[in-house]
Design a protein around this motif. Structure first.
Motif, short mmCIF file in Angstrom:
data_model
loop_
_atom_site.label_atom_id
_atom_site.label_comp_id
_atom_site.label_asym_id
_atom_site.label_seq_id
_atom_site.Cartn_x
_atom_site.Cartn_y
_atom_site.Cartn_z
N ARG A 290 0.91 -1.07 -0.25
CA ARG A 290 0.05 0.01 -0.08
C ARG A 290 0.90 1.14 0.01
N GLU A 291 1.99 1.31 0.67
CA GLU A 291 2.91 2.58 0.78
C GLU A 291 3.46 2.65 -0.54
N ASP A 294 0.84 3.49 -6.35
CA ASP A 294 0.25 4.79 -7.07
C ASP A 294 -1.16 4.84 -7.01
N THR A 307 -7.96 5.98 -4.94
CA THR A 307 -7.06 6.92 -4.01
C THR A 307 -5.81 7.16 -4.61
N GLY A 309 -2.72 9.40 -4.28
CA GLY A 309 -1.89 10.71 -3.30
C GLY A 309 -3.10 11.00 -2.27
N ASP A 310 -3.34 12.12 -2.36
CA ASP A 310 -4.49 12.57 -1.21
C ASP A 310 -5.91 12.93 -1.76
N GLN A 311 -6.04 12.30 -3.13
CA GLN A 311 -7.27 12.74 -3.74
C GLN A 311 -7.96 11.29 -4.06
N GLU A 312 -9.37 11.39 -3.71
CA GLU A 312 -10.17 10.17 -3.72
C GLU A 312 -11.15 10.63 -4.75
#
Length: 333
Positions: A290-291, A294, A307, A309-312
């Motif tokens: 998960r880490e 992309d 998801t 980055g920080d966008q869903e």
């Protein structure tokens, strides 16, 4: 194996019994005229079906495919006599053609429709053998099974800006290698306008130069997880994102509860991704996977979320958006 008389066989046995009863009152001539042929027929039918070879079945797995597609199942059946073959099918696969009747040995086939994602076991088949007079049947169930693999539904994300934009970095244009010209589209840079060709057209018709697209060596890692009961939605979301990345020229890796496929490209790699996602169940993936991801696909009661980055981004899984991404990347015909 089981041996039993058919309805015809029971009828012949009743006639023979009646003739024997009549013979006791009318004399042995009645026995010779009716009962004797009936008894001979019953004996011959029983001996033939008992001595018939035990059927041996050899089969291969049908080609994998998407729900709604049809496949032909073929079985090579050894043995002798007349037989009717019926294959046992799971819920994810349905028979299109009825039971097959043939004179053994024979190669028989029938059609199935793929119904839902998963790896499904076909068989074992039930083989009902009949003597030539149709008086007895003998049922055998040889241990012969195979599997049918049904890929997850794939949704067309090419028209969705939220997803298509993820992969614009997957290819670059070699501006030294001119390819062709096409009509101008909003957003095309003015430096790409082919002014000489545009001058030959009407005043408001422009054409732009297209350059050879070069494939980059970038990798794109997709991870997928799902709450219990939502494995199908997870598999569809991961397949949709992964195949979009492959079409963009990226080297795509996929990790899901069933395992992982290392980064790769091409038709064979596309099939490997679909096969993995066809077999996966619900669950989570390792923290390390998960880490490095992309894109993370998550499916639960609220739907499918991708998801980056920080966008869903919510994945639109309406039926009209569904398409089958076959081995060459095309749509279902």
């Amino acid at each position: 194996m089981t041996l039993r008389p058919t309805v015809r066989g029971v009828g012949v046995a009743v006639v023979a019994g009646g003739a024997i009863g009549m013979a006791s009152a009318a004399g042995p001539r009645a026995l010779n005229a009716i009962a004797a042929p009936a008894l001979v027929a019953l004996l011959a039918g029983a001996v033939q079906i008992i001595l018939a070879d035990v059927p041996d079945v050899d089969r291969s797995a049908p080609a994998a495919g998407f729900a709604g597609e049809r496949r032909t199942v073929t079985l090579d059946v050894a043995g002798s006599g007349v037989a009717r073959l019926t294959d046992r099918l799971p819920g994810g696969v349905a028979a299109v053609s009825p039971a097959v009747k043939a004179t053994l040995p024979a190669t028989v086939s029938y059609e199935v429709e793929l119904r839902s994602r998963g790896e499904w076991t076909l068989g074992p088949p039930e083989i009902v053998m009949t003597d030539v007079l149709g008086l007895f049947v003998r049922t055998a169930t040889p241990e012969a099974t195979t599997t049918a693999l049904v890929y997850p539904d794939v949704y067309d994300l090419r028209g969705d800006d939220a997803f298509a934009g993820l992969f614009t970095h997957g290819t670059s244009n070699d501006r030294q290698a001119f390819d062709s010209i096409r009509e101008y589209a909003p957003g095309d840079p003015l430096r790409d306008v082919h002014w000489k060709s545009s001058a030959k057209r009407e005043a408001d018709e422009l054409v732009v130069k297209q350059f050879v697209a070069e494939e980059t060596t970038e990798e794109f890692h997709v991870v997928a997880s799902a709450a219990p009961g939502h494995a199908d939605a997870m598999a569809s979301g991961a397949a949709s994102v992964a195949l979009l990345g492959l079409q963009a020229g990226l080297s795509v890796a996929v990790t899901c509860p069933a395992g992982e496929v290392q980064p790769g490209r091409g038709d064979a790699h596309r099939r490997h991704v679909l096969e993995l996602l066809a077999r996966t169940e619900a669950g989570d993936v390792r923290k390390q996977a998960r880490e490095r991801a992309d894109a993370a696909v998550t499916a639960d009661g609220d739907g499918v979320i991708v998801t980056v980055g920080d966008q869903e981004h919510a994945l639109d899984v309406e039926p009209e958006r569904r398409r089958t991404a076959v081995a060459d990347g095309g749509d279902r015909r």
